[in-house]
Design an enzyme around this catalytic site. Structure first.
Site, PDB file in Angstrom:
ATOM      1  CG  HIS A   3      -2.401   1.740   6.784  1.00  0.00           C
ATOM      2  ND1 HIS A   3      -3.514   2.531   6.972  1.00  0.00           N
ATOM      3  CD2 HIS A   3      -2.086   1.853   5.479  1.00  0.00           C
ATOM      4  CE1 HIS A   3      -3.851   3.092   5.828  1.00  0.00           C
ATOM      5  NE2 HIS A   3      -2.994   2.682   4.898  1.00  0.00           N
ATOM      6  CD  GLU A  55      -4.910   6.561  -0.665  1.00  0.00           C
ATOM      7  OE1 GLU A  55      -5.941   5.873  -0.722  1.00  0.00           O
ATOM      8  OE2 GLU A  55      -4.016   6.375   0.194  1.00  0.00           O
ATOM      9  CD  GLU A  56      -2.260   5.423   2.840  1.00  0.00           C
ATOM     10  OE1 GLU A  56      -3.235   5.571   3.591  1.00  0.00           O
ATOM     11  OE2 GLU A  56      -2.005   4.354   2.264  1.00  0.00           O
ATOM     12  CG  ASP A  65      -1.875   1.132   1.286  1.00  0.00           C
ATOM     13  OD1 ASP A  65      -2.084   1.756   0.231  1.00  0.00           O
ATOM     14  OD2 ASP A  65      -2.420   1.402   2.370  1.00  0.00           O
TER      15      ASP A  65
END
Length: 524
Positions: A452, A321-322, A288
């Site tokens: 994450h 994005e995060e 991710d």
């Protein structure tokens, strides 16, 4: 991929009990070029999409992933937005694209970053627990809110009935995740008289939640981990006083997307593909979303060898994005403010997490055959999905629908009427026995147990998943570079006398807000 704010990707697999779906439309290339070009149009240039799919290999993708891992290793173990790791990742993407013959553009954007000043729940007995202020929740006063705790009768606290017979006035309500939206829990608790709300997770990780909109409540609302939450429940039952302290201030920051497009192809009919390049601060972010970024980069490198295309193909590596889908949203907002720019985009395909170690092969359910979308789905999205599912069907690869929820960078596109779909191998959902029957792996654990976390490194990216997804991305790219007539009725290379030139960004644009804990932390 941004952390979960609403429940998505439930375990329903109805369409896949049959293995493949005969009801879905075939991919666009199954229709051929889609029609002869009219007078003044050049010849139709058809790419052999299946051959191109074989040119985008796991080995090629893996080389990019290895470099992204090295970048993280050299930069405090991460590639998060606003860090040197992100800057180095962008430089690597740019150099690779430029060597392949592309002109790259940095698309800047500014945004308000929420810097966290306090995020704790302290007990009168001395223990202190980490919490996260929910997005759109008001801050507590300086020093926090100190009050007794209260517990609903059903643990989840979703309705007024949950608080019937409970002394709630002047207390901090402590409720479990589940059954309803976080906003419903907060509204119900405040209506019953609570002066603060804490929602504890149903898994071990800290809960990062959102109320979904401003102004729903006037009390602080925070999320916390499951084990900590259960400890707080015991303390509340024993009459221990709580202090909830959640505060932030906003600072303006700037980041950027990396954008490049093919030299060949009609630029009034652009096929766009994107993947977010930033990760979270907690780890290298190799699944991710190093995985989507690396697949996209290898597809771009191989496509550059095609000297003739019907349609321009534009690639984007999104920033921040995060922190809340900020880069992609700013980009779409800017295009929406320029007459005709969004109309030039035939469709958008998103690739966010395509190498999960306990993977599924997921396709965004744009035709809503399994999941009803929470937004209006733009016309042409189902046909975009069909290009991807058509590839899997023709190669005998099982796949499942994943909810078209707007949880990643396609959100701004669909909200602005641009058709979209994409691929996904899973994040924090638990793998089911039905999914194991289709894809192997282990039931009862998450699709990506390292989601994450510091464990999201190259050793935990699935080569097998990459080997399935990379050719699918390549096939869809080549198919749509040849023909988008199934999506928007446009076929052929167009009138070469009408050339708009490639899109170029403005001098910067602002959008939204991110969220920072101390140095940096995601908001969503």
């Amino acid at each position: 991929m941004t952390a979960r704010r609403t429940t998505t990707l439930a375990g329903a697999l109805a369409v896949l009990v049959l293995g493949t779906s005969a009801l879905l439309a075939p991919p666009a290339t199954a229709h051929g070029p889609g029609g002869k070009p009219g007078p003044g149009h050049g010849p139709v240039h058809t790419i052999d999409a299946e051959r191109f799919a074989r040119q985008v290999t796991t080995r090629g993708v893996w080389r990019h992933l290895e470099e992204l891992q090295r970048i993280a290793d050299r930069n405090d173990g991460n590639r998060a937005a606003l860090t040197e790791g992100y800057e180095a990742s962008a430089r690597y993407v740019e150099r690779t694209l430029q060597r392949a013959g592309y002109t790259t553009t940095r698309d800047p954007f500014t945004f308000g970053l929420e810097v966290v000043d306090a995020a704790s729940l302290a007990l009168g007995t001395g223990e202190t627990y980490e919490v996260d202020q929910m997005l759109y929740a008001p801050s507590s006063p300086e020093g926090g809110v100190t009050a007794p705790g209260s517990l609903p009768t059903d643990t989840t606290g979703c309705t007024a009935d949950s608080w019937a017979g409970v002394e709630v006035t002047g207390t901090i309500a402590v409720v479990s995740r589940g059954v309803c939206a976080f906003a419903d829990k907060a509204v119900a608790a405040e209506a019953a008289g609570a002066v603060g709300v804490v929602v504890y997770n149903n898994v071990e990780e800290l809960l990062f939640g959102t109320l979904g909109a401003e102004g729903l409540v006037s009390v602080p609302v925070a999320g916390m981990g499951q084990a900590d939450g259960l400890a707080v429940v015991e303390a509340v039952a024993a009459g221990v006083t709580l202090t909830l302290d959640t505060r932030f201030h906003t600072e303006e920051r700037e980041s950027f997307n990396v954008v490049a497009e093919t030299r060949a192809g009609r630029d009034d009919n652009v096929v766009m593909l994107g993947a977010h390049l930033d990760g979270v601060e907690e780890g290298p972010g190799m699944n991710d979303n190093g995985s989507g970024s690396a697949v996209l980069l290898e597809v771009a490198v191989q496509l550059a060898k095609q000297k003739k295309l019907n349609n321009t193909v534009r690639f984007a590596w999104w920033g921040a994005e995060e922190l809340g889908l900020i880069g992609s949203t700013a980009y779409v907002d800017e295009l929406a403010g320029q007459e005709g720019e969004l109309d030039r985009i035939a469709t958008y395909l998103n690739f966010d997490m395509v190498g999960s170690p306990n993977y599924i092969i997921g396709v965004y359910d744009a035709d809503q055959s399994t999941y009803e979308a929470p937004v209006e789905v733009p016309e042409g999205s189902a046909q975009t999905e069909a290009v991807l599912t058509g590839w899997f069907d023709r190669t005998g690869q099982p796949w499942v629908d994943t909810e078209f929820s707007g949880r990643s960078d396609y959100q701004a596109f669909i909200l602005n009427g641009v058709p979209a779909s994409g691929l996904f191998t899973g994040a924090d959902d638990i793998k089911t026995e039905e999914e194991v029957a289709l894809f192997g792996g282990t039931a009862g654990i998450r699709h990506d147990p390292n989601y994450h976390t510091v464990g999201d490194d190259l050793s935990n990216v699935s080569r097998e998943a990459i080997g399935i997804m990379a050719p699918a991305v390549a096939f869809a790219t080549a198919s749509l570079a040849t023909d988008t007539s199934a999506i928007n009725g446009v076929s052929g290379p167009g009138d070469q006398g009408h050339h708009h030139g490639p899109w170029k960004p403005g001098k910067g644009h602002g959008h939204g807000r991110g969220h920072e804990h101390g140095t940096l932390q995601r908001a969503s």
